[in-house]
Write a protein that holds these residues in place. Structure first.
Motif, PDB file in Angstrom:
ATOM      1  N   ILE A   1     -24.435 -56.904 -24.600  1.00  0.00           N
ATOM      2  CA  ILE A   1     -25.869 -56.707 -24.846  1.00  0.00           C
ATOM      3  C   ILE A   1     -26.450 -57.961 -25.505  1.00  0.00           C
TER       4      ILE A   1
ATOM      5  N   SER B   1     -19.166 -47.384 -32.438  1.00  0.00           N
ATOM      6  CA  SER B   1     -18.009 -47.642 -33.300  1.00  0.00           C
ATOM      7  C   SER B   1     -18.317 -47.297 -34.748  1.00  0.00           C
TER       8      SER B   1
ATOM      9  N   MET C   1     -26.631 -41.454 -28.829  1.00  0.00           N
ATOM     10  CA  MET C   1     -27.072 -42.658 -29.520  1.00  0.00           C
ATOM     11  C   MET C   1     -28.497 -42.422 -30.025  1.00  0.00           C
TER      12      MET C   1
ATOM     13  N   LEU D   1     -21.450 -52.857 -26.287  1.00  0.00           N
ATOM     14  CA  LEU D   1     -21.490 -51.390 -26.413  1.00  0.00           C
ATOM     15  C   LEU D   1     -20.040 -50.988 -26.680  1.00  0.00           C
ATOM     16  N   ASN D   2     -19.615 -51.327 -27.877  1.00  0.00           N
ATOM     17  CA  ASN D   2     -18.210 -51.436 -28.199  1.00  0.00           C
ATOM     18  C   ASN D   2     -17.401 -50.149 -28.040  1.00  0.00           C
ATOM     19  N   GLN D   3     -17.975 -49.054 -28.483  1.00  0.00           N
ATOM     20  CA  GLN D   3     -17.237 -47.787 -28.415  1.00  0.00           C
ATOM     21  C   GLN D   3     -16.840 -47.491 -26.965  1.00  0.00           C
TER      22      GLN D   3
HETATM   23  C1  TPP Z   1     -28.114 -41.694 -25.318  1.00  0.00           C
HETATM   24  C2  TPP Z   1     -26.708 -42.135 -25.110  1.00  0.00           C
HETATM   25  N1  TPP Z   1     -26.429 -43.040 -24.144  1.00  0.00           N
HETATM   26  C3  TPP Z   1     -25.159 -43.464 -23.948  1.00  0.00           C
HETATM   27  C4  TPP Z   1     -24.142 -42.992 -24.725  1.00  0.00           C
HETATM   28  C5  TPP Z   1     -22.711 -43.464 -24.512  1.00  0.00           C
HETATM   29  N2  TPP Z   1     -22.316 -44.315 -25.636  1.00  0.00           N
HETATM   30  C6  TPP Z   1     -21.659 -43.845 -26.712  1.00  0.00           C
HETATM   31  S1  TPP Z   1     -21.346 -45.012 -27.851  1.00  0.00           S
HETATM   32  C7  TPP Z   1     -22.054 -46.208 -26.912  1.00  0.00           C
HETATM   33  C8  TPP Z   1     -22.066 -47.638 -27.353  1.00  0.00           C
HETATM   34  C9  TPP Z   1     -22.935 -47.857 -28.529  1.00  0.00           C
HETATM   35  O1  TPP Z   1     -23.087 -49.228 -28.710  1.00  0.00           O
HETATM   36  P1  TPP Z   1     -23.600 -49.800 -30.062  1.00  0.00           P
HETATM   37  O2  TPP Z   1     -24.751 -49.013 -30.545  1.00  0.00           O
HETATM   38  O3  TPP Z   1     -23.792 -51.258 -29.911  1.00  0.00           O
HETATM   39  O4  TPP Z   1     -22.387 -49.492 -31.047  1.00  0.00           O
HETATM   40  P2  TPP Z   1     -20.927 -50.185 -31.029  1.00  0.00           P
HETATM   41  O5  TPP Z   1     -20.005 -49.169 -30.424  1.00  0.00           O
HETATM   42  O6  TPP Z   1     -21.012 -51.441 -30.268  1.00  0.00           O
HETATM   43  O7  TPP Z   1     -20.644 -50.407 -32.484  1.00  0.00           O
HETATM   44  C10 TPP Z   1     -22.545 -45.676 -25.728  1.00  0.00           C
HETATM   45  C11 TPP Z   1     -23.196 -46.472 -24.674  1.00  0.00           C
HETATM   46  C12 TPP Z   1     -24.473 -42.016 -25.703  1.00  0.00           C
HETATM   47  N3  TPP Z   1     -23.554 -41.459 -26.496  1.00  0.00           N
HETATM   48  N4  TPP Z   1     -25.759 -41.644 -25.889  1.00  0.00           N
END
Ligand code: TPP
Ligand code: MG
Length: 595
Positions: free
Chosen positions: A501, A392, A418, A479-481
């Motif tokens: 998480i 996000s 990520m 894993l909000n997005q």
């Molecule tokens: C290496 C990798 N694994 C999985 C994903 C799929 N993915 C994209 S955003 C996301 C969630 C990220 O969670 P977080 O870092 O907590 O950020 P939030 O969206 O919660 O702010 C995931 C699992 C990705 N892009 N890259």
């Protein structure tokens, strides 16, 4: 001990202009590690916690400096770990060179320990240039070529050095005989400009347009003045792809900011209603956010001819450097006297910033992440280098963060992986030690790798002229997005098994390892947290407890997305009530009187 092949390898890198190597040791590169100690005055070694991070740093090094980013890993597992970071560089067209070890030549093919077929493994990511040295006399041309090809083609290259070969005496001057190669170091970039006739054609198309939209990407990062001048003349609005976010400042009234799902409504209007599209240095991937084919006449400028006309059927594609080409084009353009299109875009943009501010100020439980970014705008140092992770954070980075002239900013634009947030910021501190770095990162990415890489920050920050490296953690325990993608694209409710998480106190962790932690638990603590972060004498982790139910609303919601969203919530989303309440609060702002 005479000069080893490993010594010569490093000397040749230095002769090519390399000053720094990001990496991690192993016995597959023992001789090179020994040589690094002997050459530390010429080449700095930055030790990451994980080879993937070293590759992210090399990619960021290329992004922050324009130089080749170099990473080093041992044979087998170390080499394998590099891959994701190298793909990040490949997909964002960054010049990166990987140097990896290999088992001794005599054992290869023997199912030996840590023996991996590295040429095959790296053949996709470094498709144009991956070679294993089998003779010390190759080192000179392998280094010269890997370095030059990375720059000339903006690609990843790889050289593989068996550990026994690296320990052999150097052969700096190959024999002058049939079959030997005598290369030289260095690369001078060309001036790439389309022929005059093509520029005239482009000018004619742009002059005939009444409603011109520009879309600029990373290719325009060094063409700020030229983009502004052309946009002024054409009365155009300027949208920015994520990697081009720093290309033009956000305080210009005709800059509509990000485009796409993470984008702004004025960028959508710009694309939906334009009659002419000028795309500069961008391969923004999502065609559905560009004009409908046939709606607009298209002109595209790109340094790489293979990137032309792949997102929108362009009437004219020009191979050229953004700055040079726009500079040559500018005098041929006629100023649009009817400014109504421009005024409409500017008016929408004014409204949009107001809406974003209102959205940012909405209450949430406990912190509305948009507010963190909104407040950051007020204190972001003028020379800051900003990285964002996938999640996000990328939404709010794209939409809410206002960059000015002089800022640099990047993320994993095309691989959208990520993990790069913290290592990109670390590389920024090595490339520009006097400038503050800011990483905007989700808690999932912190747990995946960011927390470990904070240890690298701790190891090195005393060496930086300005110790400020600020990591904002969006601590939402989700894993909000992906949770939102599940709801809006898939019609599936949030699934706690995959999405929740564990809770971690990132501020306490920062304190534990010798950095500074600042915890933000209520909105009124945000301003003070940023002030503390930017006045600290060491790197700071701002650990902000964010509400996962604040919707990363796209600029416009399609009927299909809205249906999927409702279905998801009806299917028993555990956060349904909070999600509805928060979405309502954010969306209703658009319909208030005066809009
Ligand atoms: C290496 C990798 N694994 C999985 C994903 C799929 N993915 C994209 S955003 C996301 C969630 C990220 O969670 P977080 O870092 O907590 O950020 P939030 O969206 O919660 O702010 C995931 C699992 C990705 N892009 N890259
Ligand atoms: Mg999260």
């Amino acid at each position: 001990m005479g000069k080893l092949t490993a010594d010569f390898l490093l000397e040749r890198l230095a002769e090519n202009g390399v000053r720094r190597i990001y990496g991690y040791p192993g016995d597959g590169i023992n001789a090179i590690i020994g040589a690094l100690e002997r050459h530390k005055d010429k080449l700095q070694f930055v030790q990451a916690r994980h080879e993937e991070m070293a590759a992210f740093m090399a990619c960021a090094h290329a992004k922050w400096t324009g130089e080749v980013g170099v990473c080093l890993a041992t044979s087998g597992p170390g080499a394998i770990h590099l891959l994701n970071g190298l793909y990040d560089a490949k997909l964002d067209h960054q010049p990166v060179m990987a140097i990896v070890g290999q088992q001794p030549r005599m054992g290869l093919g023997g199912n030996y320990q840590q023996e991996v077929d590295l040429v095959t493994l790296f053949k996709d990511v470094a498709h144009d240039y991956v070679h294993m040295a089998t003779d010390p006399a190759q080192i000179r041309h392998l280094v010269d070529r890997a370095h030059r090809i990375a720059l000339a083609r903006r690609e990843v290259t790889c050289i593989i050095v068996p550990n026994d070969l690296a320990a052999e005496p150097a052969e700096e001057e190959p024999p002058r005989e049939h079959g030997s190669v005598h290369s030289g170091p260095g690369y001078t970039p060309p001036r790439v400009l389309p022929p005059q006739g093509q520029l005239e054609k482009a000018a004619k198309i742009l002059n005939e347009g009444k409603k011109v939209a520009m879309l600029v990407g990373q290719g325009a990062l060094n063409a700020t003045d030229e983009v502004i001048e052309v946009a002024e003349t054409l009365g155009a609005g300027v949208a920015k792809a994520l990697l081009g976010k720093a290309a033009v400042p956000d305080d210009l009234p005709f800059v509509t900011g990000a485009i796409g799902l993470l984008g702004t409504k004025p960028s959508w209007t710009l694309m939906k209603d334009c009659d002419t599209l000028l795309m500069v240095g961008s391969s923004f991937p999502y065609s559905e956010w560009l004009p409908k084919p046939g709606q607009a006449r298209g002109v595209q400028i790109d340094l790489d001819g293979t990137m032309l006309s792949i997102r929108y059927p362009m009437e004219l594609g020009l191979v050229g450097d953004a700055k040079e080409t726009l500079k040559a084009l500018a005098p041929m353009l006629e100023r649009k006297e009817d400014r109504s299109w421009r005024q409409r875009i500017e008016h929408e943009m004014e409204e949009w910033w107001r809406l974003l501010e209102e959205r940012a100020m909405q209450s949430a439980d406990p912190i509305n992440p948009q507010r963190l970014f909104w407040e950051l705008n007020k204190v972001l140092p003028k020379d800051a280098i900003v990285s964002a992770d996938s999640g996000s954070a990328a939404n709010w980075f794209a939409r809410d963060l206002k960059l000015g002239r002089g800022h640099m900013a990047s993320l994993s634009g095309t691989l959208a992986t990520m993990g790069p947030g913290v290592p990109y910021a670390i590389a920024a501190k090595f490339c520009h030690p006097k400038r503050p770095a800011v990483a905007l990162v989700g808690d999932g990415a912190m747990q995946m790798n960011g927390m470990a890489e904070l240890i690298t920050v701790k190891k090195y920050f005393h060496q930086w002229d300005d110790p400020r490296l600020v990591v904002l953690v969006l601590n939402n325990q989700d894993l909000n997005q992906v949770t939102w993608e599940q709801r809006a694209l898939q019609g599936d409710p949030k699934s706690p098994i995959t999405q929740d998480i564990p809770e971690v106190n990132y501020a306490a962790y920062a304190d534990l390892i010798g950095l500074k932690g600042v915890r933000v638990e209520t909105p009124d603590e945000i301003e003070g947290a940023w002030d503390q972060a930017f006045s600290a004498d060491r790197p700071v982790v701002v650990d902000a407890l964010c509400d996962p139910n604040v919707p990363p609303l796209p600029p416009h919601i399609t009927v299909k997305e809205a249906r999927a969203f409702i279905t998801a919530l009806r299917k028993g989303d555990p956060d349904a009530t909070a999600v509805i309440e928060q979405s309502f609060k954010e969306k209703i702002l658009e319909f208030l009187p005066g809009r």
